[in-house]
Motif scaffolding. Structure first.
Motif, PDB file in Angstrom:
ATOM      1  N   THR A 239      -3.032  -5.539   1.144  1.00 27.61           N
ATOM      2  CA  THR A 239      -3.853  -5.947  -0.120  1.00 27.61           C
ATOM      3  C   THR A 239      -3.729  -7.350  -0.103  1.00 27.61           C
ATOM      4  OG1 THR A 239      -3.985  -3.691  -1.047  1.00 27.61           O
ATOM      5  CG2 THR A 239      -4.546  -5.539  -2.202  1.00 27.61           C
ATOM      6  N   LEU A 240      -5.039  -8.141  -0.292  1.00 26.30           N
ATOM      7  CA  LEU A 240      -5.098  -9.341  -0.956  1.00 26.30           C
ATOM      8  C   LEU A 240      -5.240  -9.270  -2.565  1.00 26.30           C
ATOM      9  CD1 LEU A 240      -7.028 -11.499   1.471  1.00 26.30           C
ATOM     10  CD2 LEU A 240      -4.593 -11.258   1.296  1.00 26.30           C
ATOM     11  N   LEU A 241      -4.310 -10.049  -3.465  1.00 21.73           N
ATOM     12  CA  LEU A 241      -4.580  -9.930  -4.673  1.00 21.73           C
ATOM     13  C   LEU A 241      -4.796 -11.200  -5.231  1.00 21.73           C
ATOM     14  CD1 LEU A 241      -4.319  -8.799  -7.386  1.00 21.73           C
ATOM     15  CD2 LEU A 241      -1.773  -8.950  -7.165  1.00 21.73           C
ATOM     16  N   THR A 242      -5.754 -11.575  -5.779  1.00 21.27           N
ATOM     17  CA  THR A 242      -5.884 -12.882  -6.466  1.00 21.27           C
ATOM     18  C   THR A 242      -5.852 -12.595  -7.952  1.00 21.27           C
ATOM     19  OG1 THR A 242      -7.608 -13.730  -4.985  1.00 21.27           O
ATOM     20  CG2 THR A 242      -7.604 -14.575  -7.264  1.00 21.27           C
ATOM     21  N   ALA A 243      -4.768 -13.352  -8.607  1.00 20.45           N
ATOM     22  CA  ALA A 243      -4.727 -13.210 -10.018  1.00 20.45           C
ATOM     23  C   ALA A 243      -4.918 -14.488 -10.802  1.00 20.45           C
ATOM     24  CB  ALA A 243      -3.152 -12.907 -10.279  1.00 20.45           C
ATOM     25  N   VAL A 244      -5.783 -14.414 -11.668  1.00 21.99           N
ATOM     26  CA  VAL A 244      -6.446 -15.445 -12.484  1.00 21.99           C
ATOM     27  C   VAL A 244      -5.693 -15.805 -13.861  1.00 21.99           C
ATOM     28  CG1 VAL A 244      -8.457 -16.460 -13.199  1.00 21.99           C
ATOM     29  CG2 VAL A 244      -8.626 -15.067 -11.154  1.00 21.99           C
ATOM     30  N   ASP A 245      -5.295 -17.071 -14.086  1.00 22.25           N
ATOM     31  CA  ASP A 245      -4.701 -17.462 -15.291  1.00 22.25           C
ATOM     32  C   ASP A 245      -5.888 -18.175 -16.062  1.00 22.25           C
ATOM     33  OD1 ASP A 245      -3.573 -18.686 -17.389  1.00 22.25           O
ATOM     34  OD2 ASP A 245      -1.827 -19.431 -16.312  1.00 22.25           O
ATOM     35  N   GLN A 246      -6.667 -17.645 -16.932  1.00 22.89           N
ATOM     36  CA  GLN A 246      -7.762 -18.253 -17.430  1.00 22.89           C
ATOM     37  C   GLN A 246      -7.435 -19.142 -18.662  1.00 22.89           C
ATOM     38  OE1 GLN A 246      -9.682 -14.532 -18.133  1.00 22.89           O
ATOM     39  NE2 GLN A 246     -11.482 -15.686 -17.048  1.00 22.89           N
TER      40      GLN A 246
END
Length: 294
Positions: A239-246
């Motif tokens: 799995t590719l996971l992109t985690a966004v810190d807004q």
């Protein structure tokens, strides 16, 4: 470099089929390429755009625009799904999203030779103002069933819907900050979720009624800064996971092995070289591309 390659092979991040990278190519067949995750968002005009993120040692990124200016702005969105209609020469993107107090089902339809889609921005109903998160599961193997959708209300209750019809609920998720579907099949869905305290969990939910859940902690801390999680499958079990810190308009890419509680392999591939300053982020993937993260 050899150790990094060995790890990527171990978690299945070798090759994957990805959907076409432009509106003009939207009616073409998917092609085989190095693992690419399409992280969608709405641009300043309300149109549909994405960052295509490639799982290289240093993540490569490029922006793709799909049009659709004027869509209602989403404060939360489930995955956008791509569908091809070969006989008509048409293709479309569709999703479920929250805007204001309503739930919407936008659709962008592309005709041969045109990069400007026809837009349907359908408001289904109201009463969704208290919901903070939305995720969908789109599995061809569920014969006779519609898409399953998960909505998290701000009192910590997780609701499930078949299409938009209620299909079970469960309390106890008040600490969840972000969630998305990481695995889906005919028997169960699995959500990946962060908490405000920084933990990372998987939540397995069998398709049957009543809504049950099997919660497993993947990591104890370190995930509290992320407001959006976007996943896509890569290889058989990866799995590719992109985690966004807004808060900082930044995002990080992770290679995740088959989810197995605290034994789950998670490899950071580093910061993505783009500005993530949109309101919300979501996966863009082809219809019935089953996720296999757990």
């Amino acid at each position: 470099m050899l150790r990094k390659l060995a790890l990527m092979l171990a978690v299945g991040l070798v090759t994957a089929a990805v959907v076409p990278a432009s509106a003009d190519a939207a009616t073409a067949d998917a092609v085989t390429s190095p693992c690419v995750q399409r992280v969608g968002f709405q641009d300043v005009e309300g149109g549909l755009s994405a960052w295509d993120v490639t799982a290289t040692a240093v993540p490569a990124v490029k922006q793709v625009r799909f049009g659709g200016a004027g869509l209602s702005y989403a404060r939360a969105s489930a995955s956008w799904y791509y569908r091809l209609y070969p006989q008509q020469g048409l293709s479309e993107w569709r999703a479920m999203m929250l805007s204001g107090t309503g739930i919407y089902q936008p659709t962008l339809t592309y005709h041969p030779g045109s990069s400007n889609p026809d837009i349907i921005d359908r408001r289904i109903n109201g009463g969704w103002g208290a919901f903070t998160q939305l995720a969908t599961s789109d599995v061809a193997a569920r014969k006779g069933r519609d898409m399953l959708m998960y909505g998290l209300r701000n009192d910590g209750t997780l609701f499930r819907y078949e299409g938009i019809m209620p299909y079970g609920s469960a309390p106890g998720f008040g600490s969840v900050k972000a969630m998305t579907v990481i695995s889906e099949n005919a028997s169960y869905d699995t959500l990946l979720a962060t908490t405000r305290g920084g933990a990372l969990y998987t939540i397995r939910i069998p398709v049957r009624l009543p809504l049950a859940r099997i919660v497993r902690r993947v990591r104890d801390a370190g995930w509290e800064r992320f407001e959006s999680l976007v996943v896509d499958s890569c290889g058989q079990n990866g799995t590719l996971l992109t985690a966004v810190d807004q808060d900082t308009d930044t995002a990080y890419l992770y290679a995740v092995g088959h989810a197995n509680g605290s034994a789950t392999v998670i490899r950071s591939l580093g910061k993505i070289g783009a500005t993530f300053d949109a309101r919300t982020y979501f996966a863009m993937t082809r219809e019935y591309k089953n996720l296999t993260g757990e």
